[in-house]
Design a protein around this motif. Structure first.
Motif, short mmCIF file in Angstrom:
data_model
loop_
_atom_site.label_atom_id
_atom_site.label_comp_id
_atom_site.label_asym_id
_atom_site.label_seq_id
_atom_site.Cartn_x
_atom_site.Cartn_y
_atom_site.Cartn_z
N ARG A 119 0.83 -1.21 0.00
CA ARG A 119 0.00 0.00 0.00
C ARG A 119 0.87 1.26 0.00
O ARG A 119 0.56 2.23 -0.70
CB ARG A 119 -0.90 -0.02 1.25
CG ARG A 119 -1.69 1.27 1.46
CD ARG A 119 -2.74 1.45 0.38
NE ARG A 119 -3.54 2.64 0.60
CZ ARG A 119 -3.19 3.88 0.25
NH1 ARG A 119 -2.01 4.07 -0.35
NH2 ARG A 119 -3.98 4.90 0.49
N VAL A 120 1.96 1.26 0.76
CA VAL A 120 2.78 2.45 0.91
C VAL A 120 3.68 2.68 -0.31
O VAL A 120 3.89 3.82 -0.73
CB VAL A 120 3.63 2.35 2.20
CG1 VAL A 120 4.68 3.46 2.26
CG2 VAL A 120 2.73 2.41 3.42
N THR A 121 4.21 1.62 -0.88
CA THR A 121 5.21 1.75 -1.95
C THR A 121 4.64 1.58 -3.35
O THR A 121 5.27 2.00 -4.33
CB THR A 121 6.33 0.72 -1.78
OG1 THR A 121 5.80 -0.60 -1.98
CG2 THR A 121 6.96 0.82 -0.40
N GLY A 122 3.50 0.90 -3.46
CA GLY A 122 2.98 0.57 -4.78
C GLY A 122 3.59 -0.68 -5.36
O GLY A 122 3.25 -1.09 -6.48
N HIS A 123 4.50 -1.33 -4.61
CA HIS A 123 5.12 -2.59 -5.04
C HIS A 123 4.87 -3.66 -3.98
O HIS A 123 4.72 -3.34 -2.80
CB HIS A 123 6.64 -2.42 -5.21
CG HIS A 123 7.02 -1.30 -6.10
ND1 HIS A 123 7.83 -0.25 -5.69
CD2 HIS A 123 6.69 -1.02 -7.40
CE1 HIS A 123 8.00 0.60 -6.68
NE2 HIS A 123 7.32 0.16 -7.73
N ASP A 124 4.85 -4.91 -4.40
CA ASP A 124 4.69 -5.95 -3.40
C ASP A 124 5.94 -6.04 -2.53
O ASP A 124 7.02 -5.54 -2.89
CB ASP A 124 4.34 -7.30 -4.05
CG ASP A 124 5.41 -7.81 -5.01
OD1 ASP A 124 6.61 -7.73 -4.67
OD2 ASP A 124 5.04 -8.29 -6.09
N TYR A 125 5.79 -6.68 -1.37
CA TYR A 125 6.90 -6.74 -0.40
C TYR A 125 8.10 -7.46 -0.99
O TYR A 125 9.25 -7.13 -0.67
CB TYR A 125 6.45 -7.42 0.89
CG TYR A 125 6.11 -8.88 0.73
CD1 TYR A 125 7.08 -9.87 0.84
CD2 TYR A 125 4.81 -9.28 0.44
CE1 TYR A 125 6.76 -11.20 0.66
CE2 TYR A 125 4.48 -10.61 0.27
CZ TYR A 125 5.46 -11.57 0.38
OH TYR A 125 5.16 -12.89 0.19
N ALA A 126 7.88 -8.44 -1.87
CA ALA A 126 9.00 -9.18 -2.45
C ALA A 126 9.86 -8.25 -3.30
O ALA A 126 11.10 -8.32 -3.25
CB ALA A 126 8.48 -10.35 -3.29
N THR A 127 9.24 -7.38 -4.07
CA THR A 127 9.98 -6.42 -4.88
C THR A 127 10.80 -5.49 -4.00
O THR A 127 11.98 -5.19 -4.29
CB THR A 127 9.02 -5.61 -5.76
OG1 THR A 127 8.34 -6.50 -6.65
CG2 THR A 127 9.76 -4.54 -6.56
#
Length: 365
Positions: free
Chosen positions: A191-199
């Motif tokens: 939600r904060v970065t716009g990328h999934d946690y893996a990325t």
């Protein structure tokens, strides 16, 4: 001890795949833990075991490694599933985002993920990111709910729905280890970065530290080469079952990581050595106050018999158990692993191995 619990974990092996003996290499720096390692097989019930210790006596001296294994089925360069060690990686990313002022640890889940956590006494308006990181949210562990069933949630939102079918496991502020906390944190990162946690983990940790054997597999069910096998015991008849291939999506941000002995040592050395977080945020990561001394934020301490405290995490997932421990300055690290889910008498064997490594005590007969 924190683990990725019953959803991905089957009981301990009954039949051993061969005891083996400690493989002695030409490396000159020996530690008592090398002599202790075979006990994980003889008394712990693991088919094979391996450890890699790294020592950096001072900031100016080159580190040296010591590798030992108990047999041919497990090797230094093997990729393996690292289970809940994933949590330290996720926590590091969240702390980095806090340092960038993209979130605050006092933010509630509802501020970032409105309406996600509601029902059965669970309320995201009262659960902070710090509570998720320190396992003091009270959220029920979705892996415990799925134990013994064929229905396994393979998405973060499905895992949260499973947890919300249950009332909180403890009063607000009480410590109760729950994989649900880190599944929610994975959603927060996205939600904060716009990328999934893996990325974000790849961008912020894996690539900068050159962790070439570390990955987050997503839907990939196989391990990258080179790798050994992972075994569990069939509860019906006690026979060995190969669980090397599995769907890691059930574990998600709580435990999908794949890594190597060397990479885990390098990661914890870098983290505790201040390469990933500035001193104030590292101090926050290591603050165990919220969990009453049991757990920091994605990492936990263990005080050994000689008075030394080591920091790290364990990881348990079907076919694999791994533990990394390191001194507070990150100059002395140890990662060991076995190719099954659980050690018999782990409450004695693991502290004994860590005592041997970090206290320099030869194992007793």
């Amino acid at each position: 001890m924190p683990t990725l619990r019953a959803l991905l974990v089957a009981p301990l092996l009954l039949v051993l795949l061969g005891l083996g003996t400690a493989t002695l290499s030409s490396e000159p720096h020996l530690t008592p833990s090398a002599a202790y390692l075979p006990r994980l097989v003889a008394r712990g019930g693991a088919p094979t075991a391996a450890l890699l210790a790294r020592h950096a006596p001072s900031a100016s001296s080159a580190p040296y490694d010591t590798f030992r294994s108990t047999g041919p089925g497990i090797h230094r360069a093997d990729r393996f599933r690292a289970g809940s060690i994933t949590k330290t990686f996720v926590a590091t990313v969240v702390l980095q985002l806090a340092g960038e002022r993209r979130l605050q640890l006092s933010d509630t889940v509802d501020q970032l993920l409105p309406g996600l956590i509601r029902g059965n006494g669970n309320d995201g308006r009262r659960i902070t990111l710090r509570a998720l990181l320190s396992h003091t949210s009270g959220l029920y562990d979705y892996t415990a709910a799925a134990s013994g069933t064929s229905a396994r949630p393979v998405s973060a939102t499905a895992a949260v729905r499973v947890a919300l079918a249950h009332r909180p496991t403890n009063a607000p502020g009480g410590y109760a280890y729950s994989n649900t906390n880190y599944v929610v944190l994975g959603l927060v990162v996205q939600r904060v970065t716009g990328h999934d946690y893996a990325t974000e983990i790849r961008h912020r940790i894996i690539t900068p530290l050159h962790l070439t054997g570390t990955s987050l597999p997503g839907a990939r069910t196989s391990l990258p080469a080179p790798h050994g096998r992972g075994y569990t015991r069939d509860p019906a008849d006690g026979s060995l079952r190969d669980v090397t291939v599995l769907d890691p999506r059930t574990a998600g941000a709580a435990g999908e990581l794949i890594s190597t002995l060397c990479d885990l040592n390098r990661f914890y050395a870098a983290l505790l050595g201040g390469r990933l977080l500035p001193p104030p945020l590292l101090a926050t990561l290591l603050n165990t106050g919220a969990a009453h001394g049991v757990y920091g934020l994605g990492i936990y301490p263990l005080k050994l018999s000689c008075g030394t405290t080591v920091w790290g995490h364990s990881g348990r997932i079907a076919g694999s158990y791994v533990r990394t421990a390191a001194t507070r300055d990150g100059r002395h690290t140890l990662t060991y692993r076995v190719d099954t889910d659980t050690l018999t008498d782990a409450t004695t064997l693991e502290p004994g191995l860590l005592d041997a490594e970090f206290c320099g005590r030869a194992p007793r007969t």
